[in-house]
Design a protein around this motif. Structure first.
Motif, mmCIF file in Angstrom:
data_model
loop_
_atom_site.group_PDB
_atom_site.id
_atom_site.type_symbol
_atom_site.label_atom_id
_atom_site.label_comp_id
_atom_site.label_asym_id
_atom_site.label_seq_id
_atom_site.Cartn_x
_atom_site.Cartn_y
_atom_site.Cartn_z
ATOM 1 N N SER A 347 0.937 -0.826 0.305
ATOM 2 C CA SER A 347 0.089 -0.422 0.073
ATOM 3 C C SER A 347 1.090 1.573 0.159
ATOM 4 C CB SER A 347 -0.993 -0.236 1.234
ATOM 5 O OG SER A 347 -1.886 -0.698 1.991
ATOM 6 N N ILE A 348 1.701 1.203 0.397
ATOM 7 C CA ILE A 348 2.707 2.698 0.920
ATOM 8 C C ILE A 348 3.470 2.345 -0.547
ATOM 9 C CG2 ILE A 348 4.424 3.479 2.283
ATOM 10 C CD1 ILE A 348 2.069 3.286 4.081
ATOM 11 N N SER A 349 4.051 1.632 -0.981
ATOM 12 C CA SER A 349 4.617 1.780 -2.065
ATOM 13 C C SER A 349 3.503 2.479 -3.218
ATOM 14 C CB SER A 349 5.241 0.456 -2.977
ATOM 15 O OG SER A 349 3.969 -0.308 -3.522
ATOM 16 N N ILE A 350 2.071 1.814 -3.333
ATOM 17 C CA ILE A 350 1.307 3.028 -4.441
ATOM 18 C C ILE A 350 1.420 4.088 -4.069
ATOM 19 C CG2 ILE A 350 -0.383 2.847 -5.668
ATOM 20 C CD1 ILE A 350 -0.782 -0.356 -4.353
ATOM 21 N N LEU A 351 0.750 4.619 -2.887
ATOM 22 C CA LEU A 351 1.363 5.904 -2.098
ATOM 23 C C LEU A 351 2.477 6.370 -2.403
ATOM 24 C CD1 LEU A 351 -0.123 7.894 0.001
ATOM 25 C CD2 LEU A 351 0.198 6.928 1.613
ATOM 26 N N VAL A 356 5.233 10.602 -5.575
ATOM 27 C CA VAL A 356 6.673 10.939 -6.408
ATOM 28 C C VAL A 356 5.339 11.724 -7.832
ATOM 29 C CG1 VAL A 356 8.329 9.987 -8.021
ATOM 30 C CG2 VAL A 356 7.932 9.044 -5.357
ATOM 31 N N GLY A 357 5.111 10.875 -8.748
ATOM 32 C CA GLY A 357 4.342 11.470 -9.678
ATOM 33 C C GLY A 357 3.417 12.751 -9.403
ATOM 34 N N ARG A 363 -0.879 11.201 -15.517
ATOM 35 C CA ARG A 363 0.820 11.327 -16.638
ATOM 36 C C ARG A 363 1.281 11.896 -15.252
ATOM 37 N NH1 ARG A 363 3.555 16.358 -20.233
ATOM 38 N NH2 ARG A 363 1.356 16.270 -20.338
ATOM 39 N N GLY A 364 1.310 13.019 -14.471
ATOM 40 C CA GLY A 364 2.512 12.467 -12.907
ATOM 41 C C GLY A 364 1.943 11.268 -12.105
ATOM 42 N N VAL A 365 1.103 10.759 -11.853
ATOM 43 C CA VAL A 365 1.185 9.270 -11.385
ATOM 44 C C VAL A 365 1.724 8.310 -12.306
ATOM 45 C CG1 VAL A 365 -0.597 7.957 -10.239
ATOM 46 C CG2 VAL A 365 -1.031 10.064 -10.045
ATOM 47 N N LEU A 366 1.591 8.378 -13.393
ATOM 48 C CA LEU A 366 1.929 7.243 -13.758
ATOM 49 C C LEU A 366 3.253 7.776 -14.430
ATOM 50 C CD1 LEU A 366 -0.840 6.962 -17.468
ATOM 51 C CD2 LEU A 366 -0.187 5.140 -16.168
ATOM 52 N N LEU A 367 4.092 8.739 -14.243
ATOM 53 C CA LEU A 367 5.131 8.514 -14.359
ATOM 54 C C LEU A 367 6.036 7.804 -12.739
ATOM 55 C CD1 LEU A 367 8.257 10.171 -15.097
ATOM 56 C CD2 LEU A 367 7.223 11.847 -14.087
ATOM 57 N N GLY A 368 5.281 8.739 -11.619
ATOM 58 C CA GLY A 368 5.884 8.295 -9.765
ATOM 59 C C GLY A 368 5.374 6.771 -10.593
ATOM 60 N N ALA A 369 4.693 5.921 -11.103
ATOM 61 C CA ALA A 369 4.493 4.670 -10.990
ATOM 62 C C ALA A 369 6.094 3.819 -11.493
ATOM 63 C CB ALA A 369 3.238 4.342 -11.599
ATOM 64 N N VAL A 370 5.733 4.595 -12.581
ATOM 65 C CA VAL A 370 7.113 3.325 -13.935
ATOM 66 C C VAL A 370 8.709 3.905 -12.405
ATOM 67 C CG1 VAL A 370 8.709 4.635 -15.836
ATOM 68 C CG2 VAL A 370 6.254 4.740 -15.896
ATOM 69 N N ILE A 482 11.711 12.792 1.575
ATOM 70 C CA ILE A 482 12.251 13.950 0.477
ATOM 71 C C ILE A 482 11.004 15.261 -0.435
ATOM 72 C CG2 ILE A 482 13.045 14.257 -1.500
ATOM 73 C CD1 ILE A 482 15.010 13.123 0.314
ATOM 74 N N MET A 483 9.543 13.783 -0.672
ATOM 75 C CA MET A 483 9.021 14.615 -1.869
ATOM 76 C C MET A 483 8.246 15.351 -0.502
ATOM 77 S SD MET A 483 9.374 13.224 -4.421
ATOM 78 C CE MET A 483 7.988 14.044 -5.619
ATOM 79 N N MET A 484 8.179 14.803 0.422
ATOM 80 C CA MET A 484 6.946 16.179 0.996
ATOM 81 C C MET A 484 7.605 17.287 1.654
ATOM 82 S SD MET A 484 3.969 14.764 1.810
ATOM 83 C CE MET A 484 3.402 14.106 0.543
#
Lengths: 518, 415, 266
Positions: A347-351, A356-357, A363-370, A482-484
């Motif tokens: 769950s955390i990895s998906i979060l 990140v994206g 689009r951002g979420v796709l980038l984050g997932a990749v 880091i993102m936060m």
């Protein structure tokens, strides 16, 4: 990825300015695609440093669609290029080395999950830490009906036909959606941070229950999980694979697994496309606007006639439904489903992918997932493989390298601490805390030099427990923090919808306090 | 409230009412910070134990023989002392962790998801120190004064976990202050995961193994099991108990480590109570938790108070980690999750932000959990595997139906 | 004229404090009424009770022939009673146009399948929503500002945007909570014009809470006065002006009231 940088003050952007011409960009992108593909195909699999090189060369290839999207090309040409990359080039690469295809499938699955979670967290602002449970619902839906293991669903070895898979995708959507509503109903009244903890609790409860429902009635086969789960037939792809074998001139050892890989790859791509379309349609609709409204100010939203619970349930259910479909795919692809695959860390990895994206943006979420999937499943894994490869050839890290690395890292840290210290002293602020990294840097350099000295470090001595592949928590943790701190709106933030995350509660509280007065 | 009490005491002074000895005693430091809280704790434990025993016996009435040849009433009667002592000791561990959640929540209104890792770090530090002392030579651990050893372990756990908590706040939370509520929460989740793997990496580098077993077997003091044997002669009033248990005598075996937890926890809790309610720094913390901006205007260094709060919380988590490690023997970098969540549940149950609530919530959950574990064994369909499910269910139910907790004030929602 | 809204004996207490004490009130269809009273008189609480944000302890609310008691705020809005907030509560990150579009929510077809598959007139609905939202923005004088993010709009525009958003649900009655607070005399004058147009052009009954007596006396046909949660007077502006209890309620606290007025003007 710099092609989009529009500020002309950036010297790099100026240098790359000629790329803004569509024709030049088109040629550059095609060259980029072919080059990155060629590099990957050309890698010598027998080389000691193969894991490292593969780790370096694969990401540029997978990230190409984002480069294409950022290019100044016409929309249709962009789509065509992405389609060529995903439908022709990637499977082609997969024929040379199916691990890339496997990675691509994983990326698709996680990207789909991230898009689903994005509906809940990004659109509606509800932090769901138990999202993986819905993925589990999908996976178990398929596995319970097709695994030959003797559960209450498979009496007398009766199992559902393998080709019912395509129907079960919809069943998975349905069950996960229902699970979303059932879990959502009681919890959606809760405040943001409590909701997070409660969903975490629910996710864990589902996992623990799945872990224990092997007895007294066998429903999930407990912690051993369900194995030999059916896969839809991929026979029709065999001629294709054999044909590719002849065209490329590379002997393929095992046709069947590769055919499965290709099948699942295309199913995954299809699912992603459907999910993207659905997510976009939801976003640009009264439903999407209502979600944004709820995220920004619940009280105002409900006063404007937005039924909170119903809209939140919709977000929960549609996010869950995505996960359900992907769960069915996952169960079939892995042919093995156990509670282990659905823990909190997933769950955390998906979060982490969503964050990140960039929350809210597709689009951002796709980038984050990749990016996150690559880090987790490729970079870490290949580092482990690389260490083992070096172990096998008795490689050593030269002593001078250790010392140099320690000095460089320590020096950089010291320099940073010095800058911060000086600035803090100038502003007359607390400077003491910057001493900590400085002291840590000196200590680290000292330890590195004293314990390794000028000796070479044989990689065979690398502790087996320090295998990078097992340190995915570290990656997720670092990414989240880091993102936060530095980029809460993500790598590719939605231009307008910057980080809102459940609307500013402080503002709400102030309003509440003031509103009560009169 | 505060002004009320001062005015009445002023009035009584002005009216010249003579202060009786009892009232003087009531105002004394010893009563306020030792006797009264101790009495509260003891009374609470007694109450919860009685309720749980009654519930357990009721269950025994419904299911007299859950398994063949198992008489539930007898089993309960035989296990009762162990269950209560075990429950109280783990309950104190939960309480000490829960205090960290509650202190931080009180000041920053933020769920410090990483707090369970301060507990974990404490448990690993305790192991590391004990291991290193023991590594000096054969019998070195045995030669140490056991009390001194415990103090050394607990103190090192406290200092390191407390410092870590301060650093984490400075690096990962302070830059996010004022951001929407979920931003620091996500950061805290990140810190939690990060710390787990950092400790794991440390264990991997230093000993290539992350199942860290405290060398408790090298200290005979920890192995002791002081026993009290109750017989009809020395405890004639407990005849009903002997009958229920179907035994002539009942041995109450105390695990030394459980006793250590209870004694150490009580001492530390008394000190914390005095610190928060009886010192200037404690007043600063309470002021900041009431209203950070106003406290700042009154000359209180809010950042310092927040750091102090994190230090206190982290130190208590670390101490709990050491005591927990001594008790269970083996710890890992993943040891924080379940106790952490249980403790968070305890904090929420007691009313998050309320220190007494955290203490009582922890004790209650510890006792309930131990009773459940002790009794569910006899119900094979359920078993102990479901204990975490129980904890989560309590958490969810409390949050749903009484989010302010049992002791927290119910706040009317205002628009 | 029929009464659009009838409130009887509405009661609300918070702990020991009685915020609204047995208030009864009628609002005729097509009127502009005002509720006035010193700070803390319970005016906003009264609005919150009407719109379902608080649940009254006692009393009844009849609106357009049906009871509103026990309805959630969104249901109240759907029933045709819309509102603005004393301290502006827009959706700060959304554009002005989107804010108004959200306001139309109760009048739209909100259906998952319909939305995902984009069938059965979804596109037509979206076009209609967009057009109507633009019209409303023009109506309140924000034409051409539709793409601006709400948080970046100037204060007066935010107030007007809130009114446009409230009008988007095609209400029968609109409750305006201190709509001219913080405005200068010219802006207040313009706002009064807007309130009249809401009634005259849109046919929406208007109830406002207001401190600015110029606005109150200049625009409202009926005035109710609350003090300490109780209705102490009701009637036409002339009657209110002459009512000794009202004068006392205000003069008794003249200093604070004066200060407040200055503060709001500033």
């Amino acid at each position: 990825m710099t092609a989009r940088t529009s500020s002309t003050s950036n010297p790099l952007a100026q240098m790359l300015g000629f790329l803004k011409q569509p024709m030049v960009a088109l040629v550059a992108i095609i060259a980029y695609l072919l080059l990155s593909l060629g590099l990957l195909i050309g890698l010598d699999r027998g080389s000691t440093v193969f894991p490292l090189l593969s780790m370096i060369f694969f990401p540029p290839f997978v990230l190409a669609p984002f480069l294409i999207l950022a290019s100044p090309l016409d929309g249709k040409i962009k789509l065509a290029l992405i389609a060529i990359q995903l439908i022709i080039l990637l499977p082609l690469l997969g024929i040379f080395d199916s691990t890339y295809l496997e990675l691509a499938i994983q990326i698709c699955i996680f990207a789909g999950l991230a898009l689903g979670l994005n509906i809940v967290v990004g659109f509606a602002g509800l932090l769901d830490l138990g999202y993986i449970a819905f993925f589990a619902v999908g996976a178990y839906t398929w596995a319970m009906f097709t695994s030959p293991i003797d559960t209450i669903f498979t009496i007398n070895n009766w199992t559902v036909s393998a080709n019912a898979f395509y129907g079960f995708v919809f069943l998975g959507v349905f069950f996960a959606g229902v699970a979303g509503i059932l879990l959502g109903l009681p919890v959606l009244r809760l405040r943001g941070d409590y909701l997070a903890i409660v969903t975490l609790g629910f996710g864990e409860i589902i996992r623990i229950v799945a872990n224990n429902l092997g007895s007294p009635v066998n429903i999930t086969n407990g912690s051993q999980g369900l194995d030999t789960v059916s896969r839809p037939s991929a026979d029709f792809l065999h001629p294709f694979v054999i044909g590719m074998e002849q065209i490329t001139g590379r002997p393929i050892a095992n046709v069947e697994p590769l055919a499965y890989q290709i099948l699942f790859y295309f199913i995954a791509i299809l699912m992603i496309v459907v999910i993207i379309v659905v997510a976009r349609n939801l976003e640009n609709s009264p439903i999407g606007r209502a979600w944004t409204a709820i995220r920004e100010d619940e009280t105002a939203a409900i006063a404007m006639g937005v039924p909170l619970t119903r809209m939140k349930l919709m977000a929960f259910a549609s996010g869950a439904a995505f996960a359900g479909a992907l769960g069915v795919l996952y169960g079939a692809k892995q042919t093995f489903v156990s509670p282990e695959s659905f823990s909190l860390i997933q769950s955390i990895s998906i979060l982490a992918m969503v964050i990140v994206g960039g929350l809210g943006g597709i689009r951002g979420v796709l980038l984050g997932a990749v990016v996150v999937t690559l880090l987790n499943l490729q970079v870490l894994k290949n580092l482990s493989l690389q260490i083992n490869a070096w172990k096998n050839v008795d490689a050593v890290i030269p002593g001078w390298f250790i010392i140099a690395a320690a000095v460089v890292v320590g020096g950089l840290l010291l320099y940073w601490a010095y800058r911060q210290l000086r600035a803090a002293l100038k502003r007359r602020e607390g400077w003491f805390s910057y001493l900590v990294p400085a002291v840590a840097a000196l200590l680290g350099v000292y330890i590195a030099i004293s314990s390794f000295g000028a000796q070479d470090f044989p990689i065979a001595n690398w502790p087996s427990q320090l295998e990078p592949a097992r340190y995915e928590r570290l990656v997720f943790g670092v990414l989240l923090v880091i993102m936060m701190i530095f980029r809460p709106s993500g790598l590719l933030p939605e231009p307008r919808r910057k980080m809102e995350l459940a609307a500013s509660k402080r503002e709400q509280e102030q309003n509440k306090a003031a509103g009560a007065g009169d | 409230m505060a002004t009320d009490t001062t005015s009445t005491s002023l009035e009584s002074a002005a009216q010249g009412v003579s202060v009786t000895g009892w009232e003087a005693f009531k105002n004394s430091w010893f009563y306020k910070f030792t006797l009264f809280p101790l009495g509260q704790i003891f009374g609470f434990i007694l109450g919860v134990s009685v309720i749980l025993t009654v519930l357990a016996l009721l269950l025994a009435v419904v299911f007299p023989e859950p398994r063949e040849n198992i008489n539930l009433t007898q089993q309960i009667a035989r296990q009762l002392p162990d269950m209560i002592i075990g429950g109280v000791s783990i309950g104190f561990v939960y309480a000490m962790i829960a205090l960290g959640y509650t202190l931080v929540y009180g000041v920053l209104k933020f769920i410090n998801f990483a707090h369970s890792e301060f507990f974990m770090v404490g448990s690993v530090v305790g192991f590391e120190v004990m291991q290193r002392i023991g590594a000096a030579g054969e019998g070195v651990l045995e030669a140490w004064n056991p009390i001194l050893l415990i103090v050394a372990l607990v103190l090192s756990g406290m200092v390191i976990s407390g410092t870590l908590a301060v650093i984490v706040e400075r690096v990962a939370y302070r830059p996010l202050r004022g951001a929407p509520r979920l931003v620091p929460l996500i950061s805290a989740i990140g810190v939690s995961f990060l710390l787990i793997d950092v400790v794991r990496g440390f264990a991997a580098i230093t000993r290539n193994d992350f199942n860290l077993t405290y060398p408790v077997s090298q200290v005979s003091f920890f192995q002791q099991r002081p026993e009290i044997t109750l017989t009809p002669e020395n405890a004639p009033l407990l005849q009903f108990w002997f009958t229920a248990a179907n035994r002539d005598e009942i041995d109450i075996g105390l695990r030394m480590t459980s006793l250590i937890i209870i004694v150490a926890a009580i001492l530390m809790l008394l000190i914390l109570n005095w610190f928060v309610n009886g010192t200037k720094q404690g007043r600063g913390i309470r002021a900041v938790s009431q209203d950070m901006a106003t406290a700042g205007l009154m000359g209180i260094n809010a950042n310092l108070m927040i750091s102090l709060t994190f230090f206190l919380g982290g130190a208590f988590g670390g101490a709990a980690g050491v005591l927990y490690g001594l008790n269970v023997g083996t710890v890992t970098p993943f040891v924080g999750f379940i106790p952490g969540l249980t403790a968070f549940t305890a904090a929420v149950l007691g009313g998050i932000g309320n220190m007494t609530g955290a203490l009582l919530g922890g004790l209650a959950l510890g006792l309930i959990e131990t009773f459940l574990n002790g009794i569910l064994v006899y119900f094979p369909a359920f078993g102990q595997r479901y204990t975490p499910v129980f904890t989560f269910s309590v958490l969810i139910l409390v949050l749903l139906f009484r989010p302010s907790g049992l002791l927290g004030a119910k706040v009317d929602e205002k628009v | 004229m029929a009464n659009l809204l009838e409130v009887n004996d509405l009661l609300k207490t918070f702990g020991g404090l009685t915020a609204v004490k047995n208030v009864s009130l009628v609002v005729p269809q097509g009127s502009i009424s005002a509720i006035i009273g010193p700070n803390g008189a319970g005016k906003t609480t009264f609005f919150n009770l009407l719109t379902g944000i608080y649940k009254p302890d006692n009393g009844s609310v009849n609106f357009a022939g049906r009871s509103l008691l026990g309805l959630r705020p969104d249901q109240v809005c759907k029933a045709g009673m819309s509102r603005t907030f004393q301290n502006i509560r827009l959706f700060p990150g959304m554009s002005a146009l989107e804010n108004v579009m959200v306001g139309m929510h109760p009048r739209l077809n909100i259906n998952m399948v319909f939305t995902i598959l984009r069938v059965g007139g979804f596109a037509k609905q979206e076009v209609h929503v967009r057009e109507k939202a633009s019209d409303l923005l023009r109506f309140v004088g924000l034409g051409g500002k539709g793409d601006e993010v709400a948080r970046n709009l100037p204060y007066g525009d935010q107030r007007r945007l809130e009114i446009a958003r409230a009008l988007a649900s095609d209400p029968k009655l609109i409750l305006l909570d201190e709509p001219t607070a913080g405005m200068n005399p010219q802006e207040s004058e313009a706002a009064m014009g807007l309130f009249r147009r809401i009634r005259d052009e849109k046919g929406v009954t208007v109830v406002l809470i207001e401190h600015d007596m110029k606005v109150v006396m200049g625009i409202s046909e009926y005035i109710s006065v609350l003090d300490y949660g109780e209705k102490i007077a009701a009637g036409s502006p002339a009657e209110i002006r002459a009512n000794p209890r009202v004068v006392e309620a205000y003069l008794g606290r003249r200093a604070t009231e004066e200060a407040n007025k200055n503060a709001t003007r500033a």
